[in-house]
Design a protein around this motif. Structure first.
Motif, PDB file in Angstrom:
ATOM      1  N   GLU A  33     -19.857  10.288   5.465  1.00 46.23           N
ATOM      2  CA  GLU A  33     -19.974   8.922   4.956  1.00 46.23           C
ATOM      3  C   GLU A  33     -18.613   8.220   4.951  1.00 46.23           C
ATOM      4  OE1 GLU A  33     -22.847   7.255   4.318  1.00 46.23           O
ATOM      5  OE2 GLU A  33     -23.710   9.079   5.174  1.00 46.23           O
ATOM      6  N   LEU A  34     -17.570   8.942   4.582  1.00 41.39           N
ATOM      7  CA  LEU A  34     -16.224   8.361   4.591  1.00 41.39           C
ATOM      8  C   LEU A  34     -15.807   7.960   6.005  1.00 41.39           C
ATOM      9  CD1 LEU A  34     -14.330  10.757   2.156  1.00 41.39           C
ATOM     10  CD2 LEU A  34     -14.938   8.365   1.742  1.00 41.39           C
ATOM     11  N   MET A  35     -16.216   8.733   6.988  1.00 43.87           N
ATOM     12  CA  MET A  35     -15.852   8.443   8.378  1.00 43.87           C
ATOM     13  C   MET A  35     -16.449   7.121   8.861  1.00 43.87           C
ATOM     14  SD  MET A  35     -13.768  10.675   9.548  1.00 43.87           S
ATOM     15  CE  MET A  35     -13.875  10.441  11.309  1.00 43.87           C
ATOM     16  N   LYS A  36     -17.529   6.673   8.239  1.00 44.90           N
ATOM     17  CA  LYS A  36     -18.193   5.431   8.634  1.00 44.90           C
ATOM     18  C   LYS A  36     -17.499   4.186   8.073  1.00 44.90           C
ATOM     19  CE  LYS A  36     -22.720   7.647   8.713  1.00 44.90           C
ATOM     20  NZ  LYS A  36     -24.040   7.701   8.055  1.00 44.90           N
ATOM     21  N   GLN A  65       0.829  -1.208   0.000  1.00 46.07           N
ATOM     22  CA  GLN A  65       0.000   0.000   0.000  1.00 46.07           C
ATOM     23  C   GLN A  65       0.862   1.255   0.000  1.00 46.07           C
ATOM     24  OE1 GLN A  65      -3.361  -0.280  -0.102  1.00 46.07           O
ATOM     25  NE2 GLN A  65      -3.193  -2.517   0.000  1.00 46.07           N
ATOM     26  N   ALA A  66       0.339   2.315  -0.617  1.00 42.06           N
ATOM     27  CA  ALA A  66       0.971   3.632  -0.529  1.00 42.06           C
ATOM     28  C   ALA A  66       0.598   4.223   0.839  1.00 42.06           C
ATOM     29  CB  ALA A  66       0.470   4.532  -1.658  1.00 42.06           C
ATOM     30  N   VAL A  67       1.610   4.566   1.624  1.00 41.18           N
ATOM     31  CA  VAL A  67       1.360   5.076   2.973  1.00 41.18           C
ATOM     32  C   VAL A  67       2.141   6.355   3.232  1.00 41.18           C
ATOM     33  CG1 VAL A  67       0.867   2.796   3.952  1.00 41.18           C
ATOM     34  CG2 VAL A  67       3.189   3.691   4.036  1.00 41.18           C
ATOM     35  N   LEU A  68       1.680   7.085   4.227  1.00 39.15           N
ATOM     36  CA  LEU A  68       2.385   8.253   4.764  1.00 39.15           C
ATOM     37  C   LEU A  68       2.666   7.981   6.224  1.00 39.15           C
ATOM     38  CD1 LEU A  68       0.149  11.174   3.469  1.00 39.15           C
ATOM     39  CD2 LEU A  68       2.466  10.681   2.756  1.00 39.15           C
ATOM     40  N   LYS A  69       3.823   8.365   6.676  1.00 38.70           N
ATOM     41  CA  LYS A  69       4.144   8.278   8.098  1.00 38.70           C
ATOM     42  C   LYS A  69       4.169   9.703   8.632  1.00 38.70           C
ATOM     43  CE  LYS A  69       6.529   3.963   7.720  1.00 38.70           C
ATOM     44  NZ  LYS A  69       6.397   3.007   8.767  1.00 38.70           N
ATOM     45  N   VAL A  70       3.372   9.946   9.654  1.00 36.29           N
ATOM     46  CA  VAL A  70       3.233  11.293  10.201  1.00 36.29           C
ATOM     47  C   VAL A  70       3.256  11.257  11.720  1.00 36.29           C
ATOM     48  CG1 VAL A  70       1.892  12.150   8.233  1.00 36.29           C
ATOM     49  CG2 VAL A  70       0.709  11.176  10.164  1.00 36.29           C
ATOM     50  N   VAL A  71       3.604  12.388  12.301  1.00 38.03           N
ATOM     51  CA  VAL A  71       3.472  12.580  13.734  1.00 38.03           C
ATOM     52  C   VAL A  71       2.354  13.594  13.918  1.00 38.03           C
ATOM     53  CG1 VAL A  71       4.587  13.328  15.864  1.00 38.03           C
ATOM     54  CG2 VAL A  71       5.905  12.088  14.143  1.00 38.03           C
ATOM     55  N   ALA A 113      -9.255   1.131   6.524  1.00 39.18           N
ATOM     56  CA  ALA A 113      -8.409   0.310   5.661  1.00 39.18           C
ATOM     57  C   ALA A 113      -8.161   1.092   4.380  1.00 39.18           C
ATOM     58  CB  ALA A 113      -9.111  -1.011   5.351  1.00 39.18           C
ATOM     59  N   PRO A 114      -7.154   0.708   3.609  1.00 43.18           N
ATOM     60  CA  PRO A 114      -6.923   1.421   2.347  1.00 43.18           C
ATOM     61  C   PRO A 114      -8.078   1.188   1.382  1.00 43.18           C
ATOM     62  CG  PRO A 114      -5.580  -0.557   2.449  1.00 43.18           C
ATOM     63  CD  PRO A 114      -6.226  -0.404   3.790  1.00 43.18           C
ATOM     64  N   PHE A 115      -8.389   2.203   0.607  1.00 48.33           N
ATOM     65  CA  PHE A 115      -9.421   2.054  -0.413  1.00 48.33           C
ATOM     66  C   PHE A 115      -8.855   1.284  -1.598  1.00 48.33           C
ATOM     67  CE2 PHE A 115     -10.957   6.185   1.471  1.00 48.33           C
ATOM     68  CZ  PHE A 115     -12.022   5.606   2.151  1.00 48.33           C
ATOM     69  N   GLU A 116      -9.699   0.520  -2.246  1.00 46.42           N
ATOM     70  CA  GLU A 116      -9.283  -0.208  -3.436  1.00 46.42           C
ATOM     71  C   GLU A 116      -9.090   0.788  -4.578  1.00 46.42           C
ATOM     72  OE1 GLU A 116     -10.642  -4.017  -6.165  1.00 46.42           O
ATOM     73  OE2 GLU A 116     -11.973  -3.271  -4.611  1.00 46.42           O
ATOM     74  N   THR A 164       1.087   5.598  10.858  1.00 43.88           N
ATOM     75  CA  THR A 164       1.023   5.337   9.427  1.00 43.88           C
ATOM     76  C   THR A 164      -0.410   5.478   8.970  1.00 43.88           C
ATOM     77  OG1 THR A 164       2.870   3.795   9.595  1.00 43.88           O
ATOM     78  CG2 THR A 164       1.500   3.619   7.645  1.00 43.88           C
ATOM     79  N   THR A 165      -0.612   6.150   7.849  1.00 47.13           N
ATOM     80  CA  THR A 165      -1.941   6.290   7.268  1.00 47.13           C
ATOM     81  C   THR A 165      -1.863   6.003   5.769  1.00 47.13           C
ATOM     82  OG1 THR A 165      -3.884   7.721   7.124  1.00 47.13           O
ATOM     83  CG2 THR A 165      -1.747   8.780   6.854  1.00 47.13           C
ATOM     84  N   TYR A 166      -2.964   5.541   5.213  1.00 45.68           N
ATOM     85  CA  TYR A 166      -3.013   5.175   3.800  1.00 45.68           C
ATOM     86  C   TYR A 166      -3.231   6.409   2.923  1.00 45.68           C
ATOM     87  CZ  TYR A 166      -3.524   0.547   5.767  1.00 45.68           C
ATOM     88  OH  TYR A 166      -3.317  -0.609   6.470  1.00 45.68           O
ATOM     89  N   VAL A 167      -2.432   6.544   1.873  1.00 44.24           N
ATOM     90  CA  VAL A 167      -2.530   7.690   0.963  1.00 44.24           C
ATOM     91  C   VAL A 167      -3.910   7.766   0.331  1.00 44.24           C
ATOM     92  CG1 VAL A 167      -1.620   8.718  -1.156  1.00 44.24           C
ATOM     93  CG2 VAL A 167      -0.047   7.758   0.533  1.00 44.24           C
ATOM     94  N   SER A 168      -4.492   6.629  -0.047  1.00 42.54           N
ATOM     95  CA  SER A 168      -5.823   6.648  -0.675  1.00 42.54           C
ATOM     96  C   SER A 168      -6.853   7.283   0.253  1.00 42.54           C
ATOM     97  CB  SER A 168      -6.266   5.243  -1.083  1.00 42.54           C
ATOM     98  OG  SER A 168      -6.357   4.368   0.024  1.00 42.54           O
ATOM     99  N   ARG A 169      -6.746   7.028   1.538  1.00 42.43           N
ATOM    100  CA  ARG A 169      -7.691   7.616   2.503  1.00 42.43           C
ATOM    101  C   ARG A 169      -7.439   9.110   2.668  1.00 42.43           C
ATOM    102  NH1 ARG A 169     -10.898   4.417   5.211  1.00 42.43           N
ATOM    103  NH2 ARG A 169     -11.116   5.917   6.891  1.00 42.43           N
TER     104      ARG A 169
END
Length: 85
Positions: free
Chosen positions: A54-57, A20-26, A61-64, A35-40
């Motif tokens: 709606e997205l918050m529900k 998955q494409a991810v970002l690491k942030v503080v 997980a990463p979006f397809e 770690t968070t998913y770039v797609s999200r």
């Protein structure tokens, strides 16, 4: 644990097993990196106010990606509604 394969969600579950494409942030106020998913991140950044709730529900997980490349970060390839057809 991996998602259960109920047949109907087999393709959707498959994307969770790919890199998955991810970002690491503080985050502000936190000391540890998360770690968070770039797609999200992309989906939330450009969501209209009514779509944001709606997205918050959705599961965290990463979006397809409709192109089937989970390392892709093309905004138009995010399949928020359950995947590519």
């Amino acid at each position: 644990s991996q998602p259960e394969d109920d047949g109907a969600g087999a393709l959707q579950a498959e994307h969770l097993q790919q890199p998955q494409a991810v970002l690491k942030v503080v985050k502000p106020g936190e000391a540890r990196e998360s770690t968070t998913y770039v797609s999200r991140v992309l989906a939330f950044m450009f969501a209209a106010d009514d779509s944001f709730a709606e997205l918050m529900k959705l599961p965290k997980a990463p979006f397809e990606m409709t192109c089937r490349d989970q390392l892709c970060i093309h905004l138009a390839h995010i399949a928020i509604d359950g995947g590519a057809e």
